[in-house]
Motif scaffolding. Structure first.
Motif, PDB file in Angstrom:
ATOM      1  N   ASN A  36       0.807  -1.222   0.000  1.00 44.56           N
ATOM      2  CA  ASN A  36       0.000   0.000   0.000  1.00 44.56           C
ATOM      3  C   ASN A  36       0.847   1.283   0.000  1.00 44.56           C
ATOM      4  N   LYS A  37       2.190   1.120   0.033  1.00 39.51           N
ATOM      5  CA  LYS A  37       3.088   2.277   0.004  1.00 39.51           C
ATOM      6  C   LYS A  37       3.843   2.377  -1.320  1.00 39.51           C
ATOM      7  N   LEU A  38       3.639   1.412  -2.205  1.00 45.46           N
ATOM      8  CA  LEU A  38       4.422   1.387  -3.433  1.00 45.46           C
ATOM      9  C   LEU A  38       4.238   2.651  -4.273  1.00 45.46           C
ATOM     10  N   ASP A  39       3.018   3.056  -4.465  1.00 47.90           N
ATOM     11  CA  ASP A  39       2.747   4.212  -5.318  1.00 47.90           C
ATOM     12  C   ASP A  39       3.422   5.460  -4.746  1.00 47.90           C
ATOM     13  N   THR A  40       3.284   5.666  -3.452  1.00 45.98           N
ATOM     14  CA  THR A  40       3.880   6.841  -2.804  1.00 45.98           C
ATOM     15  C   THR A  40       5.400   6.824  -2.919  1.00 45.98           C
ATOM     16  N   VAL A  41       5.989   5.665  -2.631  1.00 45.40           N
ATOM     17  CA  VAL A  41       7.450   5.566  -2.633  1.00 45.40           C
ATOM     18  C   VAL A  41       8.010   5.722  -4.039  1.00 45.40           C
ATOM     19  N   PHE A  42       7.400   5.068  -5.006  1.00 42.78           N
ATOM     20  CA  PHE A  42       7.920   5.142  -6.374  1.00 42.78           C
ATOM     21  C   PHE A  42       7.763   6.551  -6.950  1.00 42.78           C
ATOM     22  N   ILE A  76      10.907   8.673  -8.303  1.00 41.48           N
ATOM     23  CA  ILE A  76      10.994   9.155  -9.683  1.00 41.48           C
ATOM     24  C   ILE A  76      11.052  10.674  -9.721  1.00 41.48           C
ATOM     25  N   ALA A  77      10.324  11.334  -8.833  1.00 35.73           N
ATOM     26  CA  ALA A  77      10.366  12.799  -8.780  1.00 35.73           C
ATOM     27  C   ALA A  77      11.779  13.284  -8.458  1.00 35.73           C
ATOM     28  N   SER A 113       6.289  13.640 -20.463  1.00 32.63           N
ATOM     29  CA  SER A 113       5.540  13.131 -19.310  1.00 32.63           C
ATOM     30  C   SER A 113       5.532  11.610 -19.360  1.00 32.63           C
ATOM     31  N   PHE A 114       5.094  11.019 -18.258  1.00 36.34           N
ATOM     32  CA  PHE A 114       4.960   9.564 -18.201  1.00 36.34           C
ATOM     33  C   PHE A 114       3.756   9.211 -17.342  1.00 36.34           C
ATOM     34  N   ALA A 115       3.228   8.039 -17.571  1.00 36.68           N
ATOM     35  CA  ALA A 115       2.191   7.469 -16.706  1.00 36.68           C
ATOM     36  C   ALA A 115       2.795   6.283 -15.974  1.00 36.68           C
ATOM     37  N   LEU A 116       2.423   6.094 -14.718  1.00 38.09           N
ATOM     38  CA  LEU A 116       2.956   5.011 -13.893  1.00 38.09           C
ATOM     39  C   LEU A 116       1.849   4.028 -13.564  1.00 38.09           C
ATOM     40  N   GLU A 117       2.109   2.744 -13.797  1.00 37.29           N
ATOM     41  CA  GLU A 117       1.149   1.690 -13.491  1.00 37.29           C
ATOM     42  C   GLU A 117       1.837   0.562 -12.732  1.00 37.29           C
ATOM     43  N   PHE A 118       1.066  -0.106 -11.889  1.00 37.34           N
ATOM     44  CA  PHE A 118       1.549  -1.295 -11.188  1.00 37.34           C
ATOM     45  C   PHE A 118       0.811  -2.499 -11.761  1.00 37.34           C
ATOM     46  N   VAL A 119       1.569  -3.515 -12.177  1.00 33.19           N
ATOM     47  CA  VAL A 119       1.002  -4.650 -12.896  1.00 33.19           C
ATOM     48  C   VAL A 119       1.471  -5.956 -12.264  1.00 33.19           C
ATOM     49  N   THR A 120       0.915  -7.062 -12.759  1.00 26.52           N
ATOM     50  CA  THR A 120       1.295  -8.393 -12.282  1.00 26.52           C
ATOM     51  C   THR A 120       1.491  -9.320 -13.478  1.00 26.52           C
ATOM     52  N   ASN A 121       1.942 -10.535 -13.160  1.00 27.47           N
ATOM     53  CA  ASN A 121       2.098 -11.597 -14.165  1.00 27.47           C
ATOM     54  C   ASN A 121       3.072 -11.218 -15.273  1.00 27.47           C
ATOM     55  N   LYS A 160      22.483   7.719  -2.624  1.00 31.18           N
ATOM     56  CA  LYS A 160      21.335   6.820  -2.676  1.00 31.18           C
ATOM     57  C   LYS A 160      20.978   6.340  -1.266  1.00 31.18           C
ATOM     58  N   ILE A 161      21.982   6.032  -0.471  1.00 26.56           N
ATOM     59  CA  ILE A 161      21.730   5.619   0.918  1.00 26.56           C
ATOM     60  C   ILE A 161      21.034   6.737   1.683  1.00 26.56           C
ATOM     61  N   GLU A 162      21.545   7.946   1.536  1.00 31.07           N
ATOM     62  CA  GLU A 162      20.983   9.068   2.269  1.00 31.07           C
ATOM     63  C   GLU A 162      19.540   9.347   1.851  1.00 31.07           C
ATOM     64  N   PHE A 163      19.263   9.261   0.548  1.00 31.94           N
ATOM     65  CA  PHE A 163      17.904   9.511   0.089  1.00 31.94           C
ATOM     66  C   PHE A 163      16.943   8.438   0.598  1.00 31.94           C
ATOM     67  N   CYS A 164      17.397   7.198   0.601  1.00 30.02           N
ATOM     68  CA  CYS A 164      16.561   6.128   1.157  1.00 30.02           C
ATOM     69  C   CYS A 164      16.305   6.360   2.643  1.00 30.02           C
ATOM     70  N   LYS A 165      17.354   6.685   3.356  1.00 23.64           N
ATOM     71  CA  LYS A 165      17.244   6.846   4.803  1.00 23.64           C
ATOM     72  C   LYS A 165      16.368   8.030   5.184  1.00 23.64           C
ATOM     73  N   ASN A 166      16.546   9.141   4.495  1.00 25.45           N
ATOM     74  CA  ASN A 166      15.869  10.379   4.888  1.00 25.45           C
ATOM     75  C   ASN A 166      14.494  10.558   4.267  1.00 25.45           C
ATOM     76  N   VAL A 167      14.238   9.913   3.132  1.00 24.94           N
ATOM     77  CA  VAL A 167      12.976  10.145   2.424  1.00 24.94           C
ATOM     78  C   VAL A 167      12.169   8.869   2.215  1.00 24.94           C
ATOM     79  N   LEU A 168      12.758   7.889   1.543  1.00 32.79           N
ATOM     80  CA  LEU A 168      11.966   6.734   1.112  1.00 32.79           C
ATOM     81  C   LEU A 168      11.558   5.809   2.259  1.00 32.79           C
TER      82      LEU A 168
END
Length: 447
Positions: free
Chosen positions: A189-195, A199-200, A217-225, A317-325
């Motif tokens: 339930n956090k995938l959309d927010t985190v991604f 990307i931003a 621009s781009f559109a973002l979708e989450f899919v399966t299979n 990348k570590i810092e961005f993950c730690k502080n934001v993601l």
């Protein structure tokens, strides 16, 4: 991304014969023209039409097309696959391009050289599609213009030994690595927010160095299979559809890696720059078609992976993950540095998947042995290993583009002075790479 292996067909549909005759005649006429620019323009159009004709039978071969409708084959799909006729068209077109590549030193020569490498991939893909066998090395040479290094099992055992001394606890390294990684699984339930946040940030960092089209621009979708983790479907006119596969758990580092790879400064940017700088500004029609199984993908995948390091150098990348993601995902930041240190060492295992693909394609590795390699040396869990085998069976040697392609792109940029100590220069050379018809030979050659 699926690979089809239908039976070999001997007969062609009459409309396909007409199409092939048209291609051959156009190539012959091009040989009689004295203007190199007229020649290359005509041959470039034939390259596009021929690729689209192949795509009628082998849909995964054409990843994107945004060129003129007038170059699309008008005939419907034939009931049989005209392998021999298509191969003849490839050969005839190649012969005409060789004349230009040898006799001109301007942009016509550059384009002809690039097109010749792409047509070699056309030829091999037609043979793969018709079920004609080839070795792993033959495929990588013809499709992507390279032969990748071979690594023994002992090489990967040494990398595993380094991880063994880093990871806490006892037991198999794969289990201990997975236990650490599992602390950083992004809740569904956090995938959309985190991604979107990832990307931003990737876009913001890219825009500091690149001028991108205003209407991109781009559109973002989450899919399966799906057998892949992410995919960029480039639509032309500076727009993309980015899909993220949620079949498997997605770890926090992948929000940056997959997000950047598919968007900024990865596939979305690469496709946009080619469209803007070559198709729109110069009218080079050949760039409007993207044959997936071709040398272009070595650069596309290699640059998309290297672009992560360009956008997030050092520990950023570590810092961005730690502080934001991680806060956005609701995850504990403890051990995030350890996790990224383990990932850095694990990157030395990237070529293990190549060896699995080599074994599967050459018939020297069983599925059971492939699973062992993917679990022991790629440190995949069982579900990810099974998904990886599906990907290899679908896409065969394509896996080499992610690791060897990245190493070649990195070498190309850094050999020209674009290293971590000179980030501005690195972005400048990286942009040049993304904006031009660069060949595999360019990547391998000296600066």
């Amino acid at each position: 991304m699926r690979l089809h292996n239908p039976p070999y067909f001997l007969k062609a549909h009459p409309t396909l014969i007409i199409f092939i005759i048209t291609v051959l005649a156009s190539c012959s006429q091009a040989d009689n023209k004295s203007n190199p620019k007229s020649n290359i323009e005509n041959l470039a159009k034939q390259y596009v039409t021929l690729g689209l004709a192949i795509g009628k039978y082998d849909p995964p071969f054409i990843d994107a097309y945004y060129g003129p409708d007038s170059l699309k084959p008008v005939q419907g799909k034939a009931t049989v696959f005209p392998k021999d006729s298509l191969l003849k068209a490839v050969d005839t077109l190649s012969q005409q391009l060789k004349i230009i590549s040898l006799n001109n030193t301007d942009s016509a020569n550059q384009r002809a050289t690039w097109l010749l490498a792409q047509l070699k991939a056309y030829e091999r893909r037609l043979k793969i599609f018709s079920g004609e066998p080839a070795s792993f090395d033959e495929e990588t040479k013809d499709l992507f213009g390279v032969q990748v290094p071979v690594y023994s099992e002992d090489h990967f055992k040494k990398v595993i030994a380094s991880l063994d001394s880093l990871l806490p606890g006892k037991g198999p390294v794969a289990d201990r690595f997975q236990a650490l990684a599992n602390k950083f699984i992004i809740p569904k339930n956090k995938l959309d927010t985190v991604f979107k946040a990832s990307i931003a940030e990737c876009r913001k960092r890219t825009l500091k160095h690149f001028d991108l089209p205003a209407k991109e621009s781009f559109a973002l979708e989450f899919v399966t299979n799906k057998s892949w983790s992410g995919y960029n479907y480039y639509k032309g006119n500076y727009k993309s559809l980015i899909q993220i596969n949620t079949d498997l758990d997605i770890f926090i580092d992948r929000a940056i890696d997959v997000g950047s790879h598919e968007s900024y400064p990865g596939h979305h940017v690469y496709n946009m720059l080619l469209e803007k700088n070559l198709y729109v500004d110069k009218g080079w029609v050949e760039i409007s078609i993207y044959p997936l199984f071709s040398p272009q993908s070595l650069i596309a995948e290699g640059s998309a992976n290297y672009g992560i390091e360009v956008a997030f150098p050092g520990n950023e990348k570590i810092e961005f993950c730690k502080n934001v993601l991680l806060p956005l995902a609701g995850l504990d930041t403890s051990n995030i540095t350890l996790f990224f240190n383990a990932l850095a060492i694990r990157s030395g295992l990237n070529y293990a998947r190549n060896e699995v693909a080599r074994g599967i394609i050459n018939g020297s590795m069983t599925t059971e042995e492939a699973m062992r390699w993917l679990i022991d040396y790629c440190l995949y869990n069982k579900a990810t290993a099974l998904k990886s085998i599906d990907f290899i069976k679908d896409n065969r040697t394509y896996v080499i583009n992610y690791n060897y392609g990245m190493d070649l792109v990195k070498g190309f940029v850094e050999a020209r002075g674009g290293n971590a100590e000179n980030p501005g220069k690195r972005w400048e050379i990286f942009k040049h790479l993304l904006s031009n018809e660069i060949t595999t030979a360019d990547l391998i050659g000296n600066p």
